[in-house]
Design an enzyme around this catalytic site. Sequence first.
Site, PDB file in Angstrom:
ATOM      1  N   ARG A  99      13.744  25.215 -22.460  1.00 55.01           N
ATOM      2  CA  ARG A  99      14.216  23.902 -23.232  1.00 55.01           C
ATOM      3  C   ARG A  99      13.598  24.581 -24.511  1.00 55.01           C
ATOM      4  O   ARG A  99      14.107  23.960 -25.535  1.00 55.01           O
ATOM      5  CB  ARG A  99      13.310  23.292 -22.379  1.00 55.01           C
ATOM      6  CG  ARG A  99      14.331  22.497 -21.443  1.00 55.01           C
ATOM      7  CD  ARG A  99      15.036  23.221 -20.116  1.00 55.01           C
ATOM      8  NE  ARG A  99      15.698  22.804 -19.421  1.00 55.01           N
ATOM      9  CZ  ARG A  99      15.688  22.343 -18.137  1.00 55.01           C
ATOM     10  NH1 ARG A  99      13.326  22.440 -18.120  1.00 55.01           N
ATOM     11  NH2 ARG A  99      15.778  21.239 -17.137  1.00 55.01           N
ATOM     12  N   ASP A 128      18.512  28.516 -18.983  1.00 57.87           N
ATOM     13  CA  ASP A 128      18.676  26.841 -19.532  1.00 57.87           C
ATOM     14  C   ASP A 128      19.659  26.650 -18.728  1.00 57.87           C
ATOM     15  O   ASP A 128      20.761  27.246 -20.058  1.00 57.87           O
ATOM     16  CB  ASP A 128      17.249  25.687 -18.567  1.00 57.87           C
ATOM     17  CG  ASP A 128      17.551  24.827 -17.792  1.00 57.87           C
ATOM     18  OD1 ASP A 128      18.633  24.475 -17.969  1.00 57.87           O
ATOM     19  OD2 ASP A 128      16.362  24.904 -17.000  1.00 57.87           O
ATOM     20  N   HIS A 132      22.108  25.297 -13.702  1.00 56.21           N
ATOM     21  CA  HIS A 132      20.597  24.889 -15.394  1.00 56.21           C
ATOM     22  C   HIS A 132      22.266  26.133 -16.157  1.00 56.21           C
ATOM     23  O   HIS A 132      21.164  27.174 -16.334  1.00 56.21           O
ATOM     24  CB  HIS A 132      19.908  24.941 -15.253  1.00 56.21           C
ATOM     25  CG  HIS A 132      19.241  23.707 -14.534  1.00 56.21           C
ATOM     26  ND1 HIS A 132      18.802  22.220 -15.808  1.00 56.21           N
ATOM     27  CD2 HIS A 132      18.874  23.063 -12.918  1.00 56.21           C
ATOM     28  CE1 HIS A 132      18.318  21.690 -14.675  1.00 56.21           C
ATOM     29  NE2 HIS A 132      18.207  22.118 -13.239  1.00 56.21           N
ATOM     30  N   ASP A 175      18.051  24.784  -8.233  1.00 55.85           N
ATOM     31  CA  ASP A 175      17.934  23.491  -7.971  1.00 55.85           C
ATOM     32  C   ASP A 175      19.182  23.131  -8.728  1.00 55.85           C
ATOM     33  O   ASP A 175      19.297  23.171  -9.620  1.00 55.85           O
ATOM     34  CB  ASP A 175      16.747  23.383  -8.821  1.00 55.85           C
ATOM     35  CG  ASP A 175      16.737  24.067 -10.004  1.00 55.85           C
ATOM     36  OD1 ASP A 175      17.471  25.007 -10.056  1.00 55.85           O
ATOM     37  OD2 ASP A 175      15.960  22.837 -10.555  1.00 55.85           O
ATOM     38  N   GLU A 176      18.716  22.229  -8.094  1.00 55.82           N
ATOM     39  CA  GLU A 176      20.049  20.535  -9.142  1.00 55.82           C
ATOM     40  C   GLU A 176      21.312  20.986  -9.269  1.00 55.82           C
ATOM     41  O   GLU A 176      21.952  20.918 -10.267  1.00 55.82           O
ATOM     42  CB  GLU A 176      19.181  20.247 -10.420  1.00 55.82           C
ATOM     43  CG  GLU A 176      17.511  19.002 -10.027  1.00 55.82           C
ATOM     44  CD  GLU A 176      17.365  19.300 -11.435  1.00 55.82           C
ATOM     45  OE1 GLU A 176      16.565  18.494 -11.440  1.00 55.82           O
ATOM     46  OE2 GLU A 176      16.869  19.459 -12.247  1.00 55.82           O
ATOM     47  N   TRP A 199       8.403  21.733  -4.562  1.00 50.15           N
ATOM     48  CA  TRP A 199       8.818  20.511  -5.704  1.00 50.15           C
ATOM     49  C   TRP A 199       9.715  19.310  -5.596  1.00 50.15           C
ATOM     50  O   TRP A 199       8.202  18.424  -6.430  1.00 50.15           O
ATOM     51  CB  TRP A 199       9.366  20.821  -7.317  1.00 50.15           C
ATOM     52  CG  TRP A 199      11.190  20.950  -6.887  1.00 50.15           C
ATOM     53  CD1 TRP A 199      11.891  21.804  -6.449  1.00 50.15           C
ATOM     54  CD2 TRP A 199      11.674  19.252  -7.621  1.00 50.15           C
ATOM     55  NE1 TRP A 199      13.252  21.279  -6.565  1.00 50.15           N
ATOM     56  CE2 TRP A 199      13.674  20.433  -7.303  1.00 50.15           C
ATOM     57  CE3 TRP A 199      11.206  19.225  -8.887  1.00 50.15           C
ATOM     58  CZ2 TRP A 199      13.810  19.377  -8.256  1.00 50.15           C
ATOM     59  CZ3 TRP A 199      12.451  17.640  -8.832  1.00 50.15           C
ATOM     60  CH2 TRP A 199      13.631  17.417  -9.030  1.00 50.15           C
ATOM     61  N   TYR A 226       3.437  18.220 -12.310  1.00 48.95           N
ATOM     62  CA  TYR A 226       4.356  17.673 -13.444  1.00 48.95           C
ATOM     63  C   TYR A 226       3.718  17.898 -14.316  1.00 48.95           C
ATOM     64  O   TYR A 226       3.178  16.638 -14.724  1.00 48.95           O
ATOM     65  CB  TYR A 226       5.871  17.715 -12.944  1.00 48.95           C
ATOM     66  CG  TYR A 226       6.471  18.211 -12.263  1.00 48.95           C
ATOM     67  CD1 TYR A 226       6.446  18.689 -11.544  1.00 48.95           C
ATOM     68  CD2 TYR A 226       8.037  18.295 -12.491  1.00 48.95           C
ATOM     69  CE1 TYR A 226       7.400  20.232 -10.464  1.00 48.95           C
ATOM     70  CE2 TYR A 226       9.293  18.412 -11.617  1.00 48.95           C
ATOM     71  CZ  TYR A 226       8.570  19.709 -11.305  1.00 48.95           C
ATOM     72  OH  TYR A 226       9.823  20.324 -10.260  1.00 48.95           O
ATOM     73  N   ASP A 256       4.143  17.896 -17.141  1.00 48.62           N
ATOM     74  CA  ASP A 256       4.934  17.426 -18.384  1.00 48.62           C
ATOM     75  C   ASP A 256       4.861  15.700 -18.510  1.00 48.62           C
ATOM     76  O   ASP A 256       5.193  14.353 -19.672  1.00 48.62           O
ATOM     77  CB  ASP A 256       6.278  17.821 -18.423  1.00 48.62           C
ATOM     78  CG  ASP A 256       6.967  17.958 -17.556  1.00 48.62           C
ATOM     79  OD1 ASP A 256       6.458  18.429 -16.605  1.00 48.62           O
ATOM     80  OD2 ASP A 256       8.704  17.178 -17.775  1.00 48.62           O
ATOM     81  N   TRP A 313       7.680  20.903 -17.670  1.00 49.05           N
ATOM     82  CA  TRP A 313       8.875  20.960 -18.285  1.00 49.05           C
ATOM     83  C   TRP A 313       8.873  20.933 -19.667  1.00 49.05           C
ATOM     84  O   TRP A 313       8.208  20.123 -20.435  1.00 49.05           O
ATOM     85  CB  TRP A 313       9.815  20.890 -16.830  1.00 49.05           C
ATOM     86  CG  TRP A 313       9.951  21.058 -15.972  1.00 49.05           C
ATOM     87  CD1 TRP A 313       9.107  20.334 -15.011  1.00 49.05           C
ATOM     88  CD2 TRP A 313      10.772  22.234 -15.648  1.00 49.05           C
ATOM     89  NE1 TRP A 313       9.153  20.989 -13.651  1.00 49.05           N
ATOM     90  CE2 TRP A 313      10.504  22.676 -14.007  1.00 49.05           C
ATOM     91  CE3 TRP A 313      11.728  23.262 -15.893  1.00 49.05           C
ATOM     92  CZ2 TRP A 313      11.258  23.384 -13.143  1.00 49.05           C
ATOM     93  CZ3 TRP A 313      11.739  23.905 -15.361  1.00 49.05           C
ATOM     94  CH2 TRP A 313      11.780  24.144 -13.845  1.00 49.05           C
ATOM     95  N   THR A 314       9.659  22.029 -20.658  1.00 50.16           N
ATOM     96  CA  THR A 314       9.932  21.361 -22.236  1.00 50.16           C
ATOM     97  C   THR A 314      10.337  20.908 -22.425  1.00 50.16           C
ATOM     98  O   THR A 314      10.642  20.411 -24.032  1.00 50.16           O
ATOM     99  CB  THR A 314       9.296  22.764 -23.100  1.00 50.16           C
ATOM    100  OG1 THR A 314      10.553  23.421 -22.855  1.00 50.16           O
ATOM    101  CG2 THR A 314       8.337  23.448 -22.250  1.00 50.16           C
ATOM    102  N   GLU A 315      11.753  19.904 -22.087  1.00 46.69           N
ATOM    103  CA  GLU A 315      12.269  19.373 -22.468  1.00 46.69           C
ATOM    104  C   GLU A 315      11.994  18.411 -23.690  1.00 46.69           C
ATOM    105  O   GLU A 315      12.313  17.995 -24.529  1.00 46.69           O
ATOM    106  CB  GLU A 315      13.242  17.709 -21.559  1.00 46.69           C
ATOM    107  CG  GLU A 315      13.597  18.578 -20.822  1.00 46.69           C
ATOM    108  CD  GLU A 315      13.225  19.643 -19.326  1.00 46.69           C
ATOM    109  OE1 GLU A 315      11.909  18.733 -19.809  1.00 46.69           O
ATOM    110  OE2 GLU A 315      13.806  19.398 -18.182  1.00 46.69           O
TER     111      GLU A 315
END
Length: 455
Positions: free
Chosen positions: A101, A130, A201, A261-262, A306, A331, A333, A381-383
């Site tokens: 990210r 991602d 992603h 994931d997702e 997770w 998490y 973040d 996570w670095t959003e």
Amino acid sequence: MNLLPRPVSYVDGGKLCAYQGWETVLVDGPPGGYRLLSSDDGVLIEAHDAAGEMNALQTLRQLLGPQAFRVAGDRPAVIPACEIVDHPRFEWRGVMLDVARHFLPKREVLRWVELLSAHKLNVLHLHLTDDQGWRFESKRYPKLTEIGSWREDSRFGDRRSAGMKGRPHGGFYTQDDLREIVEYARQRHIAVVPEIDIPGHSQAAIAAYPELGVHGGGVWTDWGINERVLNTAESTADFYRNVFDELMDVFPGEVIGLGGDEAPGHEGELVRAIAEHVLRAGRRPYGWDEVMESGPLPAGTIVASWRGVAGGVTALREGHDVVMCPEEFVYLDYRQSESPDEPIPVGTVTTLEKIYGWEPVPAGLTGEEPGRLLGAQANIWTEHLDSARRVDYAAFPRLAAFAEVVWSPAEKDPNFVQRLEEHHLPRLDALGVEYRPLTGPHPWQRLPGIPGLPR
């Protein structure tokens, strides 16, 4: 991790001894374990293995005081006379660092290796791809970095705020960069686990090679779940087999991350194909807990739990090894308090005390499950963490609490925060870590007016 080592016994009433170096002897004992004896005769380290010696040297560094965490200046001449017998509780003591990210230059990843070593953590999981960027150099598919490694813009805060930064962002690691990171970590007994995320992603890859996707589009400039995923064509599986072959050539470790994931409704076929490919290469696939929903997993797959702990418990009972990383507790973040001063507040409130109070072994396990609980991992996570300074703020000192949880026995020390404040924060100062003060952010660590999405 023992931020202030709690010795089993003291020699001569705990007097101070001149420090002149150490001698190491290898002995039987638990992996990563050691005995450190400091007396007038010097320092003796008895270690089970080379990792145990490294852990003992980190304890010795702690005994020498904060100045020992600097590369220059006067060093302490004395340390306590003591005996310390210590070993890690879990074999997997990890940190996931999202460099997809927001890209962190190689120098910052090397610094993170040092920080993990100082906290006796032994796994660095690199989230390399991602929707917002592809960070792994593929010599076979150069467009992955030519096109996929940068985006035109980035959301600044919650996606509903309509705020954008108005500037490009990008970067990638060459294969030589990554080999250097792997070797640097190996010398410090840290395993580097790479992750290329499939089938979701994956927008950065689809931007570079549109034939991979169900829909087209450029490298994503937003955050959240992107409905555009990889297609299930055999040519896509072949593409990723080739990419994973390059990845496994650069990363010689046993564990290879494949995401999973997702991507509801799209997990199965491609994830299983790549997992089987990784296993045929003699490695172990590592996926987020959604991989449990894609049908029977190949034996040898490791599951990262997770979405709470239920997925991990199910995986253990089905015979898979598990790493616990529930978002509620690890998490980093996620926001650190309810205060409006927290920069871009997202997720649930995850305090230092909450992390320290967490127990990685879920209630209800008997210890007779066919799978193994390898340990736990904190995820960063670095959003909303767009620089090394922001990553430091989010991670520390909470990562120190996590390090003690995965190293020390399950019993909690009521004096943990006091030990942290008196003894470990000065070490972070010496290391140049821009951590969040226990009383709240410094003025320059705040981001007023940038909305997040607190829960």
